[in-house]
Design a protein around this motif. Structure first.
Motif, PDB file in Angstrom:
ATOM      1  N   THR A  65       5.469   4.083 -12.541  1.00 42.78           N
ATOM      2  CA  THR A  65       5.526   3.710 -11.128  1.00 42.78           C
ATOM      3  C   THR A  65       6.592   2.651 -10.875  1.00 42.78           C
ATOM      4  N   ASP A 112       2.075   8.203  -6.740  1.00 41.63           N
ATOM      5  CA  ASP A 112       2.917   7.218  -7.424  1.00 41.63           C
ATOM      6  C   ASP A 112       3.238   7.631  -8.858  1.00 41.63           C
ATOM      7  N   ARG A 116       6.251  10.189  -7.757  1.00 39.78           N
ATOM      8  CA  ARG A 116       7.239   9.116  -7.746  1.00 39.78           C
ATOM      9  C   ARG A 116       7.704   8.761  -9.159  1.00 39.78           C
TER      10      ARG A 116
END
Length: 246
Positions: A65, A112, A116
């Motif tokens: 993250t 996340d 991500r």
């Protein structure tokens, strides 16, 4: 057995499951591996085991993250071995639940880590790949994104988003510099159930893994197969699941 001699491969989620199995298999076949994960003691122990068996392994503490952690992982490979040939995005979590539970905190966590985190890997590795003139992005996705099941809507959405990013990168890479491979496992015996917050779903997942799950090494072999192809051959997608999984 095919050889991966000289390949430099960084792997996220390398402290257990598919990531660990991939690191061990690729090192066995001649690649130098850089293990990234949050559990430093665990990846250090795995790397030491690889080195004791004659392989090449380095470690880097990584929380996917955090974009800077992915940059550090890529830099570790380049600094230690002179380049980076492959980034394997294996980190992922699955705190699944029905949408009606409104578990927005875990929705955000899956976005996340699963999405991500993969994008952070792309942002870190792509400049290096382009500067080198070659590179390979491999991401562990999931068959959950192919057929959406109850309780898995957000998890499947993150995996489908990852698949979309891969396809977009493939279409932007027709100059032949970057290869992409998305590998979607079915029931694999890993620690994934540990990330599930709902006890009932956790128990059901573990039951299914025990009943039909196959070893993480099966996915590792798919990663190796994709990587070992000549650079003008791209294995775009592979599904790896138990023969008995419906």
């Amino acid at each position: 057995m095919p050889s991966l001699d000289g390949k430099i491969v960084a792997i996220t989620g390398a402290s257990a499951g598919i990531g660990e199995a991939t690191a061990r298999l690729l090192a066995e076949r001649g690649a130098a591996v850089v293990l990234g994960a949050r559990r430093s003691e665990r990846i250090d122990a795995i790397a030491q085991s690889i080195r004791e068996e004659g392989g090449l392994a380095a470690t880097c503490v990584v929380d996917v993250t955090r974009a800077e952690d992915l940059r550090r992982l890529v830099a570790t490979g380049v600094d230690r071995y002179g380049r980076l040939d492959v980034l394997v995005n294996s980190a992922g979590i699955a705190p699944i639940s029905p949408l009606a539970d409104l578990d927005t905190e875990n929705w955000s966590a899956m976005i996340d880590v699963n999405l991500r985190g993969m994008l952070h890997g792309v942002a870190a590795a792509l400049p290096v790949f382009r500067e080198q003139g070659a590179g390979h992005l491999v991401t562990i996705v999931s068959v959950a994104g192919l057929t959406v099941s109850p309780t898995m809507a957000v998890y499947a959405a993150t995996k489908n988003a990852v698949r979309t990013v891969h396809e977009g990168l493939r279409k932007e890479s027709t100059d032949g510099v970057v290869r992409t491979t998305a590998i979607s496992p079915g029931y694999i015996r890993t620690e994934l159930a540990d990330s599930m917050s709902d006890p009932r779903l956790q128990e059901l997942t573990r039951k299914n893994m025990d009943a039909m799950g196959i070893p993480a090494a099966a996915v590792a072999r798919a990663v190796a197969f994709a990587i070992e192809q000549p650079h003008d051959v791209e294995i775009g997608e592979i599904n790896v699941r138990p023969t008995v999984q419906g």
